[in-house]
Motif scaffolding. Sequence first.
Motif, PDB file in Angstrom:
ATOM      1  N   GLY A  22       0.401  -1.466  -0.008  1.00  0.00           N
ATOM      2  CA  GLY A  22      -0.406   0.175   0.273  1.00  0.00           C
ATOM      3  C   GLY A  22       0.764   1.328  -0.472  1.00  0.00           C
ATOM      4  O   GLY A  22       0.363   2.379  -0.241  1.00  0.00           O
ATOM      5  N   GLU A  23       2.165   1.028  -0.090  1.00  0.00           N
ATOM      6  CA  GLU A  23       3.037   2.325   0.448  1.00  0.00           C
ATOM      7  C   GLU A  23       4.210   2.118  -0.307  1.00  0.00           C
ATOM      8  O   GLU A  23       4.595   1.269  -0.260  1.00  0.00           O
ATOM      9  CB  GLU A  23       3.236   2.594   1.400  1.00  0.00           C
ATOM     10  CG  GLU A  23       1.695   3.151   2.627  1.00  0.00           C
ATOM     11  CD  GLU A  23       1.751   3.503   4.194  1.00  0.00           C
ATOM     12  OE1 GLU A  23       3.053   3.689   4.705  1.00  0.00           O
ATOM     13  OE2 GLU A  23       1.491   3.794   4.391  1.00  0.00           O
ATOM     14  N   ARG A 112      -0.538   9.109  -7.983  1.00  0.00           N
ATOM     15  CA  ARG A 112      -0.953   8.116  -6.921  1.00  0.00           C
ATOM     16  C   ARG A 112       0.605   7.605  -6.746  1.00  0.00           C
ATOM     17  O   ARG A 112       1.627   7.824  -7.452  1.00  0.00           O
ATOM     18  CB  ARG A 112      -1.794   7.009  -8.182  1.00  0.00           C
ATOM     19  CG  ARG A 112      -3.293   7.085  -7.944  1.00  0.00           C
ATOM     20  CD  ARG A 112      -3.454   7.035  -6.484  1.00  0.00           C
ATOM     21  NE  ARG A 112      -4.715   6.851  -6.072  1.00  0.00           N
ATOM     22  CZ  ARG A 112      -5.359   8.103  -6.250  1.00  0.00           C
ATOM     23  NH1 ARG A 112      -5.024   9.132  -5.758  1.00  0.00           N
ATOM     24  NH2 ARG A 112      -6.470   8.393  -6.035  1.00  0.00           N
ATOM     25  N   ARG A 113       0.820   5.936  -5.790  1.00  0.00           N
ATOM     26  CA  ARG A 113       2.542   5.829  -6.031  1.00  0.00           C
ATOM     27  C   ARG A 113       2.973   5.635  -8.000  1.00  0.00           C
ATOM     28  O   ARG A 113       3.733   5.291  -8.103  1.00  0.00           O
ATOM     29  CB  ARG A 113       2.515   4.411  -5.696  1.00  0.00           C
ATOM     30  CG  ARG A 113       3.687   3.638  -5.524  1.00  0.00           C
ATOM     31  CD  ARG A 113       3.509   2.845  -4.262  1.00  0.00           C
ATOM     32  NE  ARG A 113       2.645   1.657  -4.725  1.00  0.00           N
ATOM     33  CZ  ARG A 113       3.013   1.242  -4.361  1.00  0.00           C
ATOM     34  NH1 ARG A 113       3.329   0.434  -3.038  1.00  0.00           N
ATOM     35  NH2 ARG A 113       2.205  -0.134  -4.947  1.00  0.00           N
ATOM     36  N   VAL A 126       5.407   9.672   2.222  1.00  0.00           N
ATOM     37  CA  VAL A 126       4.498   8.603   1.472  1.00  0.00           C
ATOM     38  C   VAL A 126       3.790   8.711   0.335  1.00  0.00           C
ATOM     39  O   VAL A 126       2.909   9.614   0.755  1.00  0.00           O
ATOM     40  CB  VAL A 126       3.008   7.845   3.445  1.00  0.00           C
ATOM     41  CG1 VAL A 126       2.554   6.848   2.418  1.00  0.00           C
ATOM     42  CG2 VAL A 126       4.782   8.035   3.708  1.00  0.00           C
ATOM     43  N   ASN A 128       1.043   6.559  -1.953  1.00  0.00           N
ATOM     44  CA  ASN A 128      -0.111   5.573  -2.036  1.00  0.00           C
ATOM     45  C   ASN A 128      -0.339   4.944  -2.716  1.00  0.00           C
ATOM     46  O   ASN A 128      -0.598   6.222  -3.671  1.00  0.00           O
ATOM     47  CB  ASN A 128      -1.491   6.197  -0.835  1.00  0.00           C
ATOM     48  CG  ASN A 128      -0.837   6.240   0.857  1.00  0.00           C
ATOM     49  OD1 ASN A 128      -0.437   5.450   1.551  1.00  0.00           O
ATOM     50  ND2 ASN A 128      -1.152   7.249   1.197  1.00  0.00           N
ATOM     51  N   SER A 131      -4.073   6.615  -2.599  1.00  0.00           N
ATOM     52  CA  SER A 131      -4.953   7.670  -1.696  1.00  0.00           C
ATOM     53  C   SER A 131      -4.349   9.010  -2.243  1.00  0.00           C
ATOM     54  O   SER A 131      -4.953   9.914  -2.795  1.00  0.00           O
ATOM     55  CB  SER A 131      -5.121   7.538  -0.890  1.00  0.00           C
ATOM     56  OG  SER A 131      -4.224   7.564  -0.188  1.00  0.00           O
ATOM     57  N   THR A 217      -3.069  15.617   2.118  1.00  0.00           N
ATOM     58  CA  THR A 217      -3.025  14.401   0.864  1.00  0.00           C
ATOM     59  C   THR A 217      -3.352  14.565  -0.188  1.00  0.00           C
ATOM     60  O   THR A 217      -4.393  15.046  -0.916  1.00  0.00           O
ATOM     61  CB  THR A 217      -3.185  13.028   1.068  1.00  0.00           C
ATOM     62  OG1 THR A 217      -2.761  12.620   2.304  1.00  0.00           O
ATOM     63  CG2 THR A 217      -3.066  12.155  -0.008  1.00  0.00           C
TER      64      THR A 217
END
Length: 471
Positions: A22-23, A112-113, A126, A128, A131, A217
């Motif tokens: 997730g991260e 997003r990541r 971070v 995500n 998210s 975020t």
Amino acid sequence: MKRIVCLNLALVMVLCISACGGELTTEGTGSGYVYYESAENSGASSLEDTASENENNKDNTASNEPQNPTNSSRLINRTSSKNISTNTSKKSGSAKTSSTGYPTKLSEILVRRSNLPCFKIVGRTVANATSGIELNWSCSSIEFDLNCEKDIDLIFSRGNGLNSVFIEIYVDGRLIDPRTGLNHSGTNEITVATGLNYGIHRVKVVRQSDCECPTLTLTKIRTYGTLITKAPENNNLYIEFLGDASQIGWGVRLEDSFFANYNSAEQQAIARNKENEDGTLAYPYVTAEKLGADAYVFARQGVGVAATWHTIAKKVDGQSTIICNTQAGLLPTMYDYVSINSNTKYEPTRTPDVIVIEAGGTDVNPTCLSMVYDSDRVGIDVSCAEQISKDFLLSLKTKNPNTKIIWCYGFGDSSTKLAQYVERVVEGAGGADKGIYSLKLPENKRYGYASPKEHAAAADVLVRKIKQIIK
């Protein structure tokens, strides 16, 4: 055949991202070309990473060059706290032809990541998978390029908490709003530009509030155009700031007149109000601006190297007592994590040229020293604190052997005790021979809540020192 190859590549990337968890933690990103996630005309709050979506939007990542580079951008500033709305969404039917003759669509780009390489990020964060990208430390920033026209909207998710989160926003290098407050938890939408001509436009967001304010975020970007898949370039000089309240601009927005008769508990509470804080006016950020450097600030009020004001309740020798909270208040422990509220390890992607520390007031404070717990007793003395601080400096040098380290003092706490402490610690760790220096900053006259002018004066002193030791 071409569609089949693109679809297969997208499916492979989705599977790889899903396998990563997730991260993803980061501090700065390099440049690279990747696909990105976008959604046309969507009013939904979240979108799935599907191969069909990537196929539909593959044209958005086809090029890093504007189709009409001769057109310049025209910025109309509509950004302010009153422009912030909740859960709003623009709708558009099909592609429209712009005034320049280029077809553009209203695109909703998910941050997003998976599209991390599209963004230049400064500061521990971070990213995500589902998210967005977090900006949770003072002066942390995110910067990116869009090939677009007309409007740019940014959609943020703000965490819970009573304090507002303040940011400043740039479009095409122009500061369009020096202070935007995100005042409620949940979705906050900001229009940062309108009436842009078709072309490449750069957006930068800088967080002004410190890590004790709610999380922030960046989740989506909405515009008539596409996201450039190559991040803006890093600056050549990179500085890491580690410290306490002075580095986050504690009370910097208060007028000098506020301190004319500063003595009441009520005044102290006002001075510590988060709305009077601004990291972009503090000397770390000002120093970076003067040097044209990238710099991130890893600082929190009340922290130290060996002792801290941040405490927790714990059983010690069978007795309930208050001891220091190492992960939230001691720099050597904090340094290993992405944030004070996370167990995610920090994995740097850039090596700093300079590390600047300003801490130690708690390390010479008897009250704070009495709350340090080292497995068999409560409390340490100053000589023990000195050794802990020396070890921390040496550990930083081990991790960053070519990095210069400067320990500043005298700005937030001008006591002789702290000055002597810092000088002994630096000398004990090897001093200038090992690339470790002490530096006295000019004292501020506002009870530790320095003014913008005092921060600028401190930055001038630090800039001279950095220029002297960086060849």
